[in-house]
Write a protein that holds these residues in place. Structure first.
Motif, PDB file in Angstrom:
ATOM      1  N   VAL A 145       0.837  -1.197   0.000  1.00 58.07           N
ATOM      2  CA  VAL A 145       0.000   0.000   0.000  1.00 58.07           C
ATOM      3  C   VAL A 145       0.875   1.252   0.000  1.00 58.07           C
ATOM      4  O   VAL A 145       0.618   2.216  -0.739  1.00 58.07           O
ATOM      5  N   ASP A 146       1.937   1.240   0.812  1.00 61.73           N
ATOM      6  CA  ASP A 146       2.869   2.375   0.858  1.00 61.73           C
ATOM      7  C   ASP A 146       3.473   2.637  -0.521  1.00 61.73           C
ATOM      8  O   ASP A 146       3.586   3.792  -0.954  1.00 61.73           O
ATOM      9  N   ASP A 147       3.893   1.576  -1.214  1.00 61.24           N
ATOM     10  CA  ASP A 147       4.499   1.722  -2.544  1.00 61.24           C
ATOM     11  C   ASP A 147       3.518   2.370  -3.518  1.00 61.24           C
ATOM     12  O   ASP A 147       3.893   3.262  -4.288  1.00 61.24           O
ATOM     13  N   CYS A 148       2.280   1.911  -3.495  1.00 63.24           N
ATOM     14  CA  CYS A 148       1.268   2.457  -4.407  1.00 63.24           C
ATOM     15  C   CYS A 148       1.024   3.935  -4.121  1.00 63.24           C
ATOM     16  O   CYS A 148       0.982   4.757  -5.040  1.00 63.24           O
ATOM     17  N   SER A 168      -8.779  12.352 -10.466  1.00 61.33           N
ATOM     18  CA  SER A 168      -8.026  11.094 -10.500  1.00 61.33           C
ATOM     19  C   SER A 168      -8.817   9.972  -9.853  1.00 61.33           C
ATOM     20  O   SER A 168      -9.583  10.185  -8.911  1.00 61.33           O
ATOM     21  N   PHE A 169      -8.586   8.769 -10.388  1.00 60.53           N
ATOM     22  CA  PHE A 169      -9.357   7.589  -9.993  1.00 60.53           C
ATOM     23  C   PHE A 169      -8.425   6.399  -9.816  1.00 60.53           C
ATOM     24  O   PHE A 169      -7.349   6.332 -10.400  1.00 60.53           O
ATOM     25  N   LEU A 170      -8.874   5.447  -9.006  1.00 53.46           N
ATOM     26  CA  LEU A 170      -8.205   4.157  -8.868  1.00 53.46           C
ATOM     27  C   LEU A 170      -9.018   3.101  -9.608  1.00 53.46           C
ATOM     28  O   LEU A 170     -10.250   3.076  -9.523  1.00 53.46           O
ATOM     29  N   TYR A 171      -8.313   2.248 -10.358  1.00 50.49           N
ATOM     30  CA  TYR A 171      -8.940   1.075 -10.975  1.00 50.49           C
ATOM     31  C   TYR A 171      -8.198  -0.138 -10.451  1.00 50.49           C
ATOM     32  O   TYR A 171      -6.955  -0.202 -10.514  1.00 50.49           O
ATOM     33  N   ALA A 172      -8.933  -1.117  -9.927  1.00 50.31           N
ATOM     34  CA  ALA A 172      -8.265  -2.231  -9.259  1.00 50.31           C
ATOM     35  C   ALA A 172      -8.940  -3.550  -9.576  1.00 50.31           C
ATOM     36  O   ALA A 172     -10.165  -3.621  -9.710  1.00 50.31           O
ATOM     37  N   GLU A 173      -8.113  -4.595  -9.694  1.00 51.32           N
ATOM     38  CA  GLU A 173      -8.607  -5.937  -9.968  1.00 51.32           C
ATOM     39  C   GLU A 173      -8.223  -6.889  -8.846  1.00 51.32           C
ATOM     40  O   GLU A 173      -7.080  -6.872  -8.364  1.00 51.32           O
ATOM     41  N   SER A 174      -9.162  -7.730  -8.425  1.00 55.29           N
ATOM     42  CA  SER A 174      -8.921  -8.818  -7.487  1.00 55.29           C
ATOM     43  C   SER A 174      -8.251  -8.301  -6.205  1.00 55.29           C
ATOM     44  O   SER A 174      -8.785  -7.422  -5.542  1.00 55.29           O
ATOM     45  N   LEU A 175      -7.071  -8.832  -5.838  1.00 52.43           N
ATOM     46  CA  LEU A 175      -6.368  -8.342  -4.652  1.00 52.43           C
ATOM     47  C   LEU A 175      -6.137  -6.844  -4.744  1.00 52.43           C
ATOM     48  O   LEU A 175      -6.130  -6.140  -3.726  1.00 52.43           O
ATOM     49  N   GLY A 176      -5.957  -6.337  -5.966  1.00 54.92           N
ATOM     50  CA  GLY A 176      -5.802  -4.900  -6.136  1.00 54.92           C
ATOM     51  C   GLY A 176      -6.975  -4.115  -5.579  1.00 54.92           C
ATOM     52  O   GLY A 176      -6.819  -2.972  -5.135  1.00 54.92           O
ATOM     53  N   GLY A 177      -8.172  -4.721  -5.585  1.00 52.31           N
ATOM     54  CA  GLY A 177      -9.330  -4.055  -5.006  1.00 52.31           C
ATOM     55  C   GLY A 177      -9.162  -3.825  -3.518  1.00 52.31           C
ATOM     56  O   GLY A 177      -9.512  -2.759  -2.995  1.00 52.31           O
ATOM     57  N   ALA A 178      -8.634  -4.826  -2.824  1.00 49.96           N
ATOM     58  CA  ALA A 178      -8.367  -4.667  -1.397  1.00 49.96           C
ATOM     59  C   ALA A 178      -7.309  -3.587  -1.170  1.00 49.96           C
ATOM     60  O   ALA A 178      -7.439  -2.744  -0.271  1.00 49.96           O
ATOM     61  N   ILE A 179      -6.263  -3.593  -1.996  1.00 50.51           N
ATOM     62  CA  ILE A 179      -5.200  -2.592  -1.871  1.00 50.51           C
ATOM     63  C   ILE A 179      -5.759  -1.200  -2.130  1.00 50.51           C
ATOM     64  O   ILE A 179      -5.456  -0.245  -1.401  1.00 50.51           O
ATOM     65  N   ALA A 180      -6.609  -1.059  -3.169  1.00 50.51           N
ATOM     66  CA  ALA A 180      -7.177   0.249  -3.487  1.00 50.51           C
ATOM     67  C   ALA A 180      -8.038   0.775  -2.342  1.00 50.51           C
ATOM     68  O   ALA A 180      -7.981   1.967  -2.002  1.00 50.51           O
ATOM     69  N   LEU A 181      -8.845  -0.083  -1.740  1.00 51.11           N
ATOM     70  CA  LEU A 181      -9.659   0.354  -0.606  1.00 51.11           C
ATOM     71  C   LEU A 181      -8.785   0.771   0.569  1.00 51.11           C
ATOM     72  O   LEU A 181      -9.068   1.774   1.245  1.00 51.11           O
ATOM     73  N   LEU A 182      -7.709   0.035   0.806  1.00 53.43           N
ATOM     74  CA  LEU A 182      -6.793   0.410   1.889  1.00 53.43           C
ATOM     75  C   LEU A 182      -6.109   1.740   1.589  1.00 53.43           C
ATOM     76  O   LEU A 182      -5.870   2.539   2.502  1.00 53.43           O
ATOM     77  N   ILE A 183      -5.798   2.000   0.319  1.00 51.68           N
ATOM     78  CA  ILE A 183      -5.222   3.292  -0.066  1.00 51.68           C
ATOM     79  C   ILE A 183      -6.182   4.420   0.293  1.00 51.68           C
ATOM     80  O   ILE A 183      -5.800   5.418   0.910  1.00 51.68           O
ATOM     81  N   THR A 184      -7.451   4.265  -0.093  1.00 50.69           N
ATOM     82  CA  THR A 184      -8.409   5.343   0.155  1.00 50.69           C
ATOM     83  C   THR A 184      -8.679   5.525   1.648  1.00 50.69           C
ATOM     84  O   THR A 184      -8.825   6.658   2.117  1.00 50.69           O
ATOM     85  N   LEU A 185      -8.698   4.434   2.382  1.00 54.45           N
ATOM     86  CA  LEU A 185      -8.928   4.546   3.821  1.00 54.45           C
ATOM     87  C   LEU A 185      -7.752   5.222   4.513  1.00 54.45           C
ATOM     88  O   LEU A 185      -7.947   6.034   5.428  1.00 54.45           O
TER      89      LEU A 185
END
Length: 332
Positions: free
Chosen positions: A113-116, A133-150
């Motif tokens: 998450v830090d790297d992203c 700007s927007f995030l687009y995420a697939e599979s595990l990336g979806g979990a990472i994207a939600l953690l980024i926004t949180l």
């Protein structure tokens, strides 16, 4: 707008074209570079920009999933978004694609998450600080994207995101794909004693149960960077932990959401994204469950791919224009 996957074949995402010919055909420019993270790992990053006369209307940051990478099938979706007017960027997570790190090993999601965050924030500031700007995420990336926004919610030093598109998001691993009993219950012990051990069996190969169209399944495993292997103990433990953590925080999600998911996904449970939709505090949220479709929506038949990714582009364009929901948000 036809998705670029239609130019691919079972051997290459570019089909019979070279990479440069492919980019020229789709009127996009391409760049890449390696960055070094705080842990000394070199991480591969790349981006695509629309060529004139198309004027960029926003930025999309792409977050790939477990065993994925930014240079294969995900790249085709990045080009698709770029053709729609978005500057699009992506990063290979540690141990994935061209980045450093033990293959497919993520014992702790937080450094990823830090790297992203570090790359995406720097990219947005450098390339288009004034664009939505927007995030687009697939599979595990979806979990990472939600953690980024949180993590970035309410952060004074971080520019807010205008929305996130979750494609087959890993908010919960399907019971049909979890390790068989009793291994699931002893996973923490295996992760502590032998964290890198490739011990965890699943109930099917990820590509076999993710891509419905045969030639797309073959293309998915044709990447020179892809290796078919069992998940490592500590990684499997972490993926299950992340799902539990996210489920406890669904009510804290406030960002505009488009959730798209295959109704017959046996990798990431559709019931979990339905719960995310119900509990998210987002005022702008849309859930689309596509009956009969599998985990990788790009792996469906052409007409289904056009429907799914057309829905995404429509949603992104309307939010980039500041129009908000074009219809009443709701599940389908």
């Amino acid at each position: 707008m036809v998705h670029p996957v239609e130019d691919a074949d079972e051997r290459s995402p570019f089909g019979s074209l070279t990479a440069d010919e492919f980019y020229a055909r789709h009127s996009v420019s391409h760049g890449s570079e390696f960055i070094t993270n705080s842990r000394g790992l070199k991480l591969f990053t790349q981006w695509w920009s629309p060529l004139a006369p198309i004027k960029p209307i926003g930025i999309i940051a792409v977050v790939h999933g477990y065993t994925g990478e930014s240079s294969w099938l995900v790249q085709l979706t990045a080009v698709h978004f770029t053709k729609a007017g978005f500057i699009t960027c992506a990063i290979d997570h540690q141990g994935h694609g061209f980045s450093d790190g033990l293959l497919y090993h993520i014992p702790d999601i937080n450094p990823v998450v830090d790297d992203c965050i570090a790359f995406f924030d720097a990219f947005r500031k450098r390339h288009a600080p004034s664009l939505p700007s927007f995030l687009y995420a697939e599979s595990l990336g979806g979990a990472i994207a939600l953690l980024i926004t949180l993590r970035q919610k309410g952060s004074g030093g971080s520019r807010p995101w205008n929305g996130v598109v979750l494609n087959g998001a890993m908010c919960g691993i399907s019971a049909k794909f979890k390790p068989p009993w009793p291994l699931e219950h002893f996973l923490s012990l295996a992760a502590a004693l032998l964290p890198t051990w490739r011990v965890v069996p699943t109930r099917g190969s990820i590509p076999e149960v993710s891509f419905k169209v045969d030639w797309k399944r073959k293309l998915a495993v044709a990447s020179p960077q892809r290796v078919v292997m069992r998940p490592r103990a500590a990684t499997a433990q972490e993926l299950m932990r992340v799902c539990k953590e996210l489920q406890e925080k669904f009510g804290e999600v406030e960002i505009p959401l488009l959730i798209v998911h295959g109704g017959d996904d046996v990798v990431c449970d559709p019931a979990c994204v339905e719960e995310l939709y119900r509990r998210a505090a987002s005022k702008d949220k849309t859930l689309k469950i596509y009956p009969g479709m599998w985990h990788q929506l790009i792996g469906e038949a052409k007409e289904d791919v056009e429907q799914v990714f057309g829905d995404m582009v429509e949603w992104l364009r309307s939010r980039a224009a500041g129009d908000g929901p074009t219809t009443a948000a709701g599940g389908e």
